[in-house]
Design a protein around this motif. Structure first.
Motif, PDB file in Angstrom:
ATOM      1  N   UNK A 313      40.572 -83.029  18.752  1.00  0.00           N
ATOM      2  CA  UNK A 313      42.080 -82.737  19.224  1.00  0.00           C
ATOM      3  C   UNK A 313      42.283 -82.264  20.673  1.00  0.00           C
ATOM      4  N   UNK A 314      41.361 -81.133  20.900  1.00  0.00           N
ATOM      5  CA  UNK A 314      41.506 -80.426  22.183  1.00  0.00           C
ATOM      6  C   UNK A 314      41.026 -81.087  23.455  1.00  0.00           C
ATOM      7  N   UNK A 315      39.711 -81.791  22.993  1.00  0.00           N
ATOM      8  CA  UNK A 315      38.974 -82.413  24.279  1.00  0.00           C
ATOM      9  C   UNK A 315      39.307 -83.629  24.395  1.00  0.00           C
ATOM     10  N   UNK A 316      39.679 -84.457  23.345  1.00  0.00           N
ATOM     11  CA  UNK A 316      40.355 -86.017  23.721  1.00  0.00           C
ATOM     12  C   UNK A 316      41.457 -86.295  23.440  1.00  0.00           C
ATOM     13  N   UNK A 317      42.257 -85.284  23.101  1.00  0.00           N
ATOM     14  CA  UNK A 317      43.775 -85.431  22.798  1.00  0.00           C
ATOM     15  C   UNK A 317      44.015 -85.898  21.425  1.00  0.00           C
ATOM     16  N   UNK A 318      45.145 -85.466  20.958  1.00  0.00           N
ATOM     17  CA  UNK A 318      45.490 -85.837  19.593  1.00  0.00           C
ATOM     18  C   UNK A 318      45.885 -87.253  19.408  1.00  0.00           C
ATOM     19  N   UNK A 319      46.192 -88.135  20.212  1.00  0.00           N
ATOM     20  CA  UNK A 319      46.743 -89.523  19.918  1.00  0.00           C
ATOM     21  C   UNK A 319      45.262 -90.222  19.808  1.00  0.00           C
ATOM     22  N   UNK A 320      44.471 -89.881  20.850  1.00  0.00           N
ATOM     23  CA  UNK A 320      42.954 -90.646  20.753  1.00  0.00           C
ATOM     24  C   UNK A 320      42.292 -90.574  19.379  1.00  0.00           C
ATOM     25  N   UNK A 321      42.300 -89.111  19.092  1.00  0.00           N
ATOM     26  CA  UNK A 321      41.551 -88.673  17.854  1.00  0.00           C
ATOM     27  C   UNK A 321      42.062 -89.407  16.668  1.00  0.00           C
ATOM     28  N   UNK A 322      43.552 -89.346  16.540  1.00  0.00           N
ATOM     29  CA  UNK A 322      44.011 -90.028  15.409  1.00  0.00           C
ATOM     30  C   UNK A 322      43.802 -91.647  15.353  1.00  0.00           C
ATOM     31  N   UNK A 323      43.814 -92.277  16.421  1.00  0.00           N
ATOM     32  CA  UNK A 323      43.405 -93.791  16.528  1.00  0.00           C
ATOM     33  C   UNK A 323      42.125 -93.819  16.119  1.00  0.00           C
ATOM     34  N   UNK A 360      44.043 -86.994   9.359  1.00  0.00           N
ATOM     35  CA  UNK A 360      45.051 -86.104   9.111  1.00  0.00           C
ATOM     36  C   UNK A 360      45.114 -84.563   9.839  1.00  0.00           C
ATOM     37  N   UNK A 361      43.833 -84.220  10.343  1.00  0.00           N
ATOM     38  CA  UNK A 361      43.904 -83.097  11.196  1.00  0.00           C
ATOM     39  C   UNK A 361      44.421 -83.220  12.394  1.00  0.00           C
ATOM     40  N   UNK A 362      44.347 -84.319  12.923  1.00  0.00           N
ATOM     41  CA  UNK A 362      45.104 -84.952  14.156  1.00  0.00           C
ATOM     42  C   UNK A 362      46.319 -85.081  13.883  1.00  0.00           C
ATOM     43  N   UNK A 363      46.852 -85.519  12.823  1.00  0.00           N
ATOM     44  CA  UNK A 363      48.397 -86.007  12.310  1.00  0.00           C
ATOM     45  C   UNK A 363      49.099 -84.542  12.309  1.00  0.00           C
ATOM     46  N   UNK A 364      48.417 -83.471  11.608  1.00  0.00           N
ATOM     47  CA  UNK A 364      48.993 -82.273  11.518  1.00  0.00           C
ATOM     48  C   UNK A 364      49.360 -81.429  12.934  1.00  0.00           C
ATOM     49  N   UNK A 365      48.479 -81.726  14.031  1.00  0.00           N
ATOM     50  CA  UNK A 365      48.533 -81.226  15.048  1.00  0.00           C
ATOM     51  C   UNK A 365      49.753 -81.734  15.972  1.00  0.00           C
ATOM     52  N   UNK A 366      49.469 -83.093  15.948  1.00  0.00           N
ATOM     53  CA  UNK A 366      50.234 -84.026  16.764  1.00  0.00           C
ATOM     54  C   UNK A 366      51.812 -84.085  16.491  1.00  0.00           C
ATOM     55  N   UNK A 367      52.144 -84.183  15.236  1.00  0.00           N
ATOM     56  CA  UNK A 367      53.674 -84.356  14.877  1.00  0.00           C
ATOM     57  C   UNK A 367      54.538 -83.336  15.179  1.00  0.00           C
ATOM     58  N   UNK A 368      54.346 -81.895  14.893  1.00  0.00           N
ATOM     59  CA  UNK A 368      55.191 -81.023  15.362  1.00  0.00           C
ATOM     60  C   UNK A 368      55.339 -81.021  16.995  1.00  0.00           C
ATOM     61  N   UNK A 369      54.390 -81.439  17.566  1.00  0.00           N
ATOM     62  CA  UNK A 369      54.301 -81.372  19.086  1.00  0.00           C
ATOM     63  C   UNK A 369      55.596 -82.633  19.776  1.00  0.00           C
ATOM     64  N   UNK A 370      55.679 -83.382  19.063  1.00  0.00           N
ATOM     65  CA  UNK A 370      56.372 -84.427  19.638  1.00  0.00           C
ATOM     66  C   UNK A 370      57.941 -84.426  19.608  1.00  0.00           C
ATOM     67  N   UNK A 371      58.404 -83.438  18.729  1.00  0.00           N
ATOM     68  CA  UNK A 371      59.737 -83.005  18.699  1.00  0.00           C
ATOM     69  C   UNK A 371      60.065 -81.660  19.275  1.00  0.00           C
ATOM     70  N   UNK A 372      61.290 -81.694  19.879  1.00  0.00           N
ATOM     71  CA  UNK A 372      61.900 -80.363  20.513  1.00  0.00           C
ATOM     72  C   UNK A 372      61.910 -79.257  19.519  1.00  0.00           C
ATOM     73  N   UNK A 427      50.417 -98.037  20.255  1.00  0.00           N
ATOM     74  CA  UNK A 427      51.193 -98.648  20.943  1.00  0.00           C
ATOM     75  C   UNK A 427      52.553 -97.847  21.156  1.00  0.00           C
ATOM     76  N   UNK A 428      52.841 -97.005  20.410  1.00  0.00           N
ATOM     77  CA  UNK A 428      54.345 -96.239  20.532  1.00  0.00           C
ATOM     78  C   UNK A 428      54.209 -94.736  20.830  1.00  0.00           C
ATOM     79  N   UNK A 429      52.968 -94.125  20.340  1.00  0.00           N
ATOM     80  CA  UNK A 429      52.603 -92.690  20.437  1.00  0.00           C
ATOM     81  C   UNK A 429      52.669 -92.030  21.926  1.00  0.00           C
ATOM     82  N   UNK A 430      53.394 -90.912  22.167  1.00  0.00           N
ATOM     83  CA  UNK A 430      53.347 -90.514  23.299  1.00  0.00           C
ATOM     84  C   UNK A 430      52.061 -89.267  23.590  1.00  0.00           C
ATOM     85  N   UNK A 431      51.449 -89.379  24.634  1.00  0.00           N
ATOM     86  CA  UNK A 431      50.383 -88.098  24.716  1.00  0.00           C
ATOM     87  C   UNK A 431      50.931 -86.788  25.057  1.00  0.00           C
ATOM     88  N   UNK A 432      50.139 -85.782  24.376  1.00  0.00           N
ATOM     89  CA  UNK A 432      50.692 -84.530  24.411  1.00  0.00           C
ATOM     90  C   UNK A 432      49.565 -83.490  24.919  1.00  0.00           C
TER      91      UNK A 432
END
Length: 444
Positions: A313-323, A360-372, A427-432
């Motif tokens: 998650x930290x070194x390659x990014x949440x999006x890349x990890x989940x994919x 799931x580890x990537x998902x739980x890190x990624x989802x809270x980040x993409x919302x204000x 396709x649709x996920x932003x990078x955080x």
């Protein structure tokens, strides 16, 4: 200096480790509750003479409650605070689990599981967005990935309880279910001292309270607090309908849809696999003891899956990890469908467990980040709730599918659904990567 800047300057300290332990313990019990049912289902099937369809309904009961708990918890937490929701969720889970251990028929057991699911759904939806708001961007990915990693300890604990207690006596399943709730009382006691999120307090116009909470945190880590400077109050508290409407506004529509599809695909696949694992192995010809032994090994594979993904998650990014982890899980599910030997099934099952839980580890890190901040719990809660419709459908669908399509059909379907989830974020996920929560939220 803003609340966000003050939080971002903090080094990782004992305060953050305490958050990790208390939040992680909650996820551990959530995992324990979700997994224990898989190990008591064979005993309940025998005890109450349940058909496969009835067994599927029994497996889905907790997830009906989970759906309601996750959805309502997000709405309440964004309007009235994160901390109180988390405390009430634990109490609800504890009551539901204890009652389910005492049930004398399967109808009462399903209702008790719904109550327990209310608590676990709310707890699971709130912990990640709540705790991520305390952590600087440079640690947030690995912190939230490690936080989700505590799920794996719950699954391993459930497999050990199931192996040790369920086959040994007629009431072994009652002890296994009841013991999942007992330690929660201690966790409720420990959590009394947790502060409310300063980011949420500020978003509600309570900047003085946010300053006070943050001064306590800064004191604990040895950082000098700046003087309080009241900021402009721009409080806007929309209705419940307004909160959902904002999720589907022009700025957030894309990420909301992506998060819902992603959670639905991963959660369906996860519970299609783990809810039925011992039962499917028994149906494949394994003894109950052999099945539970395989299940322990497969559950243990979750641990490195979660924590390796936390590092990625930290070194390659949440999006890349989940994919990456979803793609590898899809290939593992294909292997599970094709192999026939016991060793091959064990190896493919361990790989599927490793990669699916890493996702799931990537998902739980990624989802809270993409919302204000003002919608973070609502966004996380709604995505988690939609995902739980997959958890509701999975036991029912697998119960209906297995007699017709067999072992290969079940895991072939799992592979297709994992592919859909991987494509949605690709396709649709932003990078955080290396962005503060405020930077990501301001993009909308």
């Amino acid at each position: 200096m803003s609340i966000a800047d003050r939080l971002e300057r903090l080094s990782f300290s004992g305060f953050h480790y305490r958050l990790l332990f208390l939040g992680g313990a909650g996820y551990c019990f959530d995992g324990l509750d979700g997994a224990i049912l898989a190990f008591v289902m064979p005993a309940l099937q025998h005890l109450w003479g349940l058909s496969m369809a009835q067994l599927g309904l029994l497996g889905s009961g907790a997830f009906f409650g989970y759906f309601i708990g996750a959805l309502s918890a997000g709405l309440v937490a964004d309007r009235w605070g994160r901390r109180s929701v988390m405390m009430w969720a634990l109490a609800c889970y504890c009551v539901g689990s204890l009652v389910s251990a005492l049930c004398m028929n399967w109808h009462g057991f399903v209702l008790a599981r719904v109550v327990a699911g209310l608590g676990t759904g709310a707890e699971s939806a709130i912990i990640a967005p709540y705790l991520s708001e305390f952590v600087p961007r440079r640690y947030r990915g690995v912190f939230t990935g490690a936080l989700a990693g505590f799920f794996s300890f719950g699954f391993v604990g459930a497999s050990l309880l199931g192996y040790a207690l369920v086959p040994g006596s007629a009431n072994g399943w009652r002890w296994a279910v009841g013991l999942t709730a007992c330690p929660v009382v201690m966790l409720l006691w420990w959590r009394r001292a947790l502060p409310e999120s300063p980011r949420w307090l500020e978003s509600m116009g309570r900047s003085k309270a946010a300053h006070s909470v943050l001064c306590g945190i800064e004191k604990s880590v040895g950082v000098v607090s700046p003087a309080y400077e009241p900021g402009a109050v721009t409080l806007e508290r929309p209705s419940v309908g307004g909160q959902f409407a904002r999720l589907w506004g022009s700025g957030l529509r894309r990420v909301t849809a992506m998060s819902w599809v992603l959670w639905l695909s991963v959660t369906f696949s996860y519970y299609a696999f783990f809810s039925w694992l011992p039962t499917l192995l028994i149906a494949r010809g394994f003894t109950i003891t052999h099945s539970f032994g395989f299940s322990i090994a497969i559950c243990v594979a979750q641990i490195p899956g979660y924590f390796s993904a936390g590092f990625c998650n930290e070194y390659f990014g949440r999006k890349a990890t989940v994919v990456t982890y979803l793609a590898a899980a899809m290939l593992s599910a294909v292997a599970m469908a094709l192999v026939s030997s016991s060793g091959g099934i064990l190896a493919a099952g361990m790989l599927l467990s490793f990669f699916m839980n890493g996702a799931f580890a990537g998902l739980y890190a990624y989802t809270p980040e993409i919302f204000p901040t003002v919608l973070r719990a609502t966004g996380m809660g709604s995505a988690s709730a939609v995902g739980r419709t997959g958890a509701i459908a999975a036991p029912l669908l697998i119960g209906a599918l297995y007699p017709r399509a067999g072992f290969a059909g079940v895991f072939g379907l799992t592979a297709l659904i994992l592919l859909a989830g991987a494509l949605s974020i690709l396709i649709f996920g932003p990078s955080t990567v290396n962005r503060s929560l405020e930077e990501i939220g301001d993009a909308y």
